[in-house]
Design an enzyme around this catalytic site. Sequence first.
Site, mmCIF file in Angstrom:
data_model
loop_
_atom_site.group_PDB
_atom_site.id
_atom_site.type_symbol
_atom_site.label_atom_id
_atom_site.label_comp_id
_atom_site.label_asym_id
_atom_site.label_seq_id
_atom_site.Cartn_x
_atom_site.Cartn_y
_atom_site.Cartn_z
ATOM 1 N N HIS A 174 0.826 -1.205 0.000
ATOM 2 C CA HIS A 174 0.000 0.000 0.000
ATOM 3 C C HIS A 174 0.864 1.260 0.000
ATOM 4 O O HIS A 174 0.559 2.226 -0.711
ATOM 5 C CB HIS A 174 -0.944 -0.002 1.197
ATOM 6 N N HIS B 118 2.464 -2.865 9.445
ATOM 7 C CA HIS B 118 3.822 -3.257 9.079
ATOM 8 C C HIS B 118 4.844 -2.750 10.116
ATOM 9 O O HIS B 118 4.542 -1.925 10.972
ATOM 10 C CB HIS B 118 4.198 -2.733 7.683
#
Length: 315
Positions: A197, A271
């Site tokens: 992303h 993340h």
Amino acid sequence: MEAQRTRSPMSSRRSLEDLSRNPNTMKTKASPSDVPTPPDHYAPPVLQGIHPILQWVLYLSKRFLQVPPIVKASFYFGLVIICSSLSYYLDPYRGFYFFRKESFLNQWFVKLSWGWTFYLLLAFFALAGYLESDGRIKKIKRNVARLLVGTATWYFVTTVFVRIEHHTARCSVMDYHSRKECEAAGQTWSYFDISGHAFLLIYCSLLILEESRAFFKWEKADRLDTDEDAGKFDQEIKPRVLLVMRVLAVALAMLAMLWDGMLVITLIYYHSFIQRFMGVFFGVAGWFLTYKVWYPNYWPGLPEDVSPLLTAQSS
């Protein structure tokens, strides 16, 4: 006291006479014309009849799109550091709807970010080709070619990310070799998940800034076009098409703002730092290799080098 009392009716009478002679001196309600227009040096005739607030929307959108891409790219590297630093302190707000993967912004926009970017830019190029469809279609093909290169870049990089994820995947217990088996046994399935992303949102945002340069070139060429013998197309159809192109510019600016907002959420809540940083790195690298290395030297060229209107004006 008596003198003041005798003068006050006369002063009131004079005020009423002044108002009757100039009724505009007293307004009870502000009209749209009272709203200041943006400090734009060029107000096209088709925009002069709309509300100044809409002119401000166009003006601010244009200013946002005129941010130098190199500045925006440098900003992203600082942003990943700032967002990662705030991640621990903002973790209690992770459950907020717009921060979750299930939010409609993530499902319908972020996951389809390349499609939104591709088709909005494609619509702009289609209108550009409609305006200048007199034998210069090759230049429009160059614009579309850059979108196809961008599509290939997106596909290649995301495929690399999937391969890295596949080759680094491990279960906490070595007896299980698939994610389904590992999680069914109550173990932890870990892998190196580079932020796709972050890569895609940054790449789309920088691509919008680069391709929007053509919009300002079109406006400049339109201002230079002072042909007094213009036909019906130039007088009636062309201004409306240019208005649609300005609406597309506003849509692209809002889309880029949305990409930046969703990028902040990704860099805070998802993340690890190294995975976020690598996503940012690949997003900036994809833009740099195409728009700073490839296009300035080879076909299809940069956006500002292939504007049909500018070619017509200079010929």
